[in-house]
Design an enzyme around this catalytic site. Sequence first.
Site, short mmCIF file in Angstrom:
data_model
loop_
_atom_site.label_atom_id
_atom_site.label_comp_id
_atom_site.label_asym_id
_atom_site.label_seq_id
_atom_site.Cartn_x
_atom_site.Cartn_y
_atom_site.Cartn_z
N HIS A 490 1.04 -1.11 -0.11
CA HIS A 490 -0.02 0.02 0.00
C HIS A 490 0.88 1.28 0.15
O HIS A 490 0.84 2.20 -0.87
CB HIS A 490 -0.98 -0.02 1.28
CG HIS A 490 -1.79 1.19 1.35
ND1 HIS A 490 -3.36 1.19 1.12
CD2 HIS A 490 -1.52 2.37 1.77
CE1 HIS A 490 -3.65 2.14 1.33
NE2 HIS A 490 -2.73 3.27 1.82
N GLU A 491 1.75 1.33 1.16
CA GLU A 491 2.68 2.65 1.19
C GLU A 491 3.48 2.62 0.03
O GLU A 491 3.79 3.86 -0.65
CB GLU A 491 3.35 2.42 2.35
CG GLU A 491 2.32 2.37 3.70
CD GLU A 491 1.64 3.83 3.68
OE1 GLU A 491 1.78 4.89 3.05
OE2 GLU A 491 0.50 3.61 4.15
N HIS A 494 1.86 4.49 -2.63
CA HIS A 494 1.83 6.23 -2.45
C HIS A 494 3.44 6.74 -3.16
O HIS A 494 3.59 7.71 -3.80
CB HIS A 494 1.77 6.50 -1.08
CG HIS A 494 0.37 6.37 -0.62
ND1 HIS A 494 -0.75 7.21 -1.29
CD2 HIS A 494 -0.07 5.74 0.33
CE1 HIS A 494 -1.68 6.91 -0.54
NE2 HIS A 494 -1.39 6.14 0.51
N HIS A 497 3.38 7.01 -6.79
CA HIS A 497 2.71 8.13 -7.19
C HIS A 497 3.69 9.55 -7.18
O HIS A 497 3.51 10.36 -8.20
CB HIS A 497 1.45 8.31 -6.35
CG HIS A 497 0.39 9.19 -6.94
ND1 HIS A 497 -0.73 9.73 -6.26
CD2 HIS A 497 0.28 9.82 -8.08
CE1 HIS A 497 -1.58 10.38 -6.99
NE2 HIS A 497 -0.82 10.82 -8.02
#
Length: 696
Positions: A490-491, A494, A497
Amino acid sequence: MTALCAAAALTSCGPKTSGTDNPFFTEWETPFGVPPFEQIRPEHYIPAFREGMAREKAEIDAIVDNPGAPTFENTILAYDNSGEFLRRVSSVFGCVTGTDMTPELERIQGEMSPVLTRHGSDISLNPKLFARVKAVYDGCDSLCADSLQRRLTEKMYRGFVRSGAELSADDQAKLRQVDEQLSMLSINFGRNLRGDNGEFVLIIDNQDDLKGLPQSVVDAAAHEAGSRGEAGKWAFTLDKSSMIPFLQYAENRGLREKLYKGYLTRCDHNDGRDNKAVIDSIANLRLTRANLLGYPTHAAYVLDRQMAKTPEAVYALLTELWTPALERAKGELAEMREIKIQETGDSTFASWDWWFYAEKLRKAKYDLNEDELRPYFALDSVRNGVFGLANKLYGITFRELTDIPKYNPDNRVFEVIDTDGTTSLGVLYLDFHPRAGKRVGAWCTTFRSQSYDSTGRRVAPVVSIVCNFSKPTADAPALLTLDEVNTFFHEFGHGLHQLFSMVPYRGLKGVERDFVELPSQVMENWAVQPEMLALYARHYQTGEPIPAEMAQKIARSGLFNQGFATVEYLAASVLDMDYHTLTAGQPIDVTAFEAASMGKLGMIPQIEPRYKSTYFQHIFSGGYSSGYYSYIWAEVLDADAFNAYVESGDLFNPEIAAKFRTMLSRGGTADGDVLYRDFRGAEPSKEPLLRRRGLK
């Protein structure tokens, strides 16, 4: 193209200043221009903050005093480029206080917060600056050369309006006061939680009380106790990497209750760290602020610029999911209660029983014991899996950097290299384990965001992923749970991105809060796919890949406990919205308010909301107020996005990945719904989400 000042790939934009040892006042002759962490000391921050504010004020004065008529270049672009020195200081300070807070840094934070808030208000409420921005906005048809200039101008103008630029002098004075109060209250909330979270520890000195716990959990607890000066005992903390395994396996029900209640009652002891009065003040001040700015509620103010647009749209989604989620959770409870009755003859079931009997149910239904999985999820193996997935999807590679400044010795640092094998996309810091002074949870942040210098050269970002994973022991490396594996994926999403960003203007980098979780959540879809597990899940002792049968069991258990997971999340989302849809100022009895919020939902007592009010850091000190719903809003997008790969028959489809990367690279240059339609070619469907969570 001109953008942020030359915080270029190898140096910072700070000036050379002789006669000072403050590293913020010198160029950073470090690899990739990363902060020289070893040189930065607490006493450097306040002078650097004050210098940054002085420089930004001078930059704003230069815009305001420009005798020329307002243009995009001399007003909009000049403002977009301003404040770089202050951003540099703030980003380092913000990152380090999240990971390594000390009493001295806490004092600096308390001293500078109101000063920085006043500085920000001086800019956002500067009437001459707003007049120039408005002049460009009104004349954008002739003054803006393209759609990106128009979008930046519109966002900047609306940002000023939302910050109170059109209010009367009296109302602006009130707004300033409210903003300063909210700034300090947010700091106080986080300080209280940090202190209370570190205060609680369950010390066990009787080996019989460890019954049921896997050896790896016992070893980690012994290591924790030793680090606390309690050699020969076992210590369990409120860090989830310590608490959750205890709740899953400890047969001593009384100790499970004690540990879980320690978690549930954080900052709710009617003492100096109690957050109830802080919440009362924050909720009412946010309403006051929204009313001053012309909105009926704080949620209406926040959502006006998000994909959801209105509180009604958020409640509609949460309500649509609540009923099937609660029914599924009740079914899960019934199955676990039956196990408890068979084992103990007692049907009493409390929230601290859920993890314990859920683990038994997982074993019974899927022949899957999470502790048997952990040897295949050594941290280095999972990191290799995350990096490997990024390579298969996007062709990027990672090179570890050993001779580079670190903000903590625990850091691992990597250069991220693009498909050509030479272009640096950025630098990635990884910070995995809990320690004193580190806040709980997991997050991704930046020491430097992507920008372009005055020559048009891309300035690569410096990204940091921070987690609180299970620690290694004397006999084994850090072995992750499935939940921790998902958190890493998940992280890292980020992080991608940020690393893929190719946005020309600083003011267009940000995306809507309910879009920002799409890049992170979509990565979780791959984490436990059998095809993916075969690539990275390897036994830390033998190096053998995870057995195909075990990988299939993980896949079959994908719907396991989804009722619980969905209900606890939705409950917290509703609680957030309820605090922020109040339409009249009123004293808030936090305990009664929370009970009423859960009561109207029909929440069952065996499940607690994922975050109770007094430690709901996301919404009271973490920037997610009226936004905790965004995870499920973005999950509609991520489930639909991953379904594109499924439909193609190739989970690593490079053409789809290229389109997804393009979407990420665009930042906030278009609205989230436009970005998503451009990627997918259609509106997102809720069907994949409903199927994935077992709600249909």
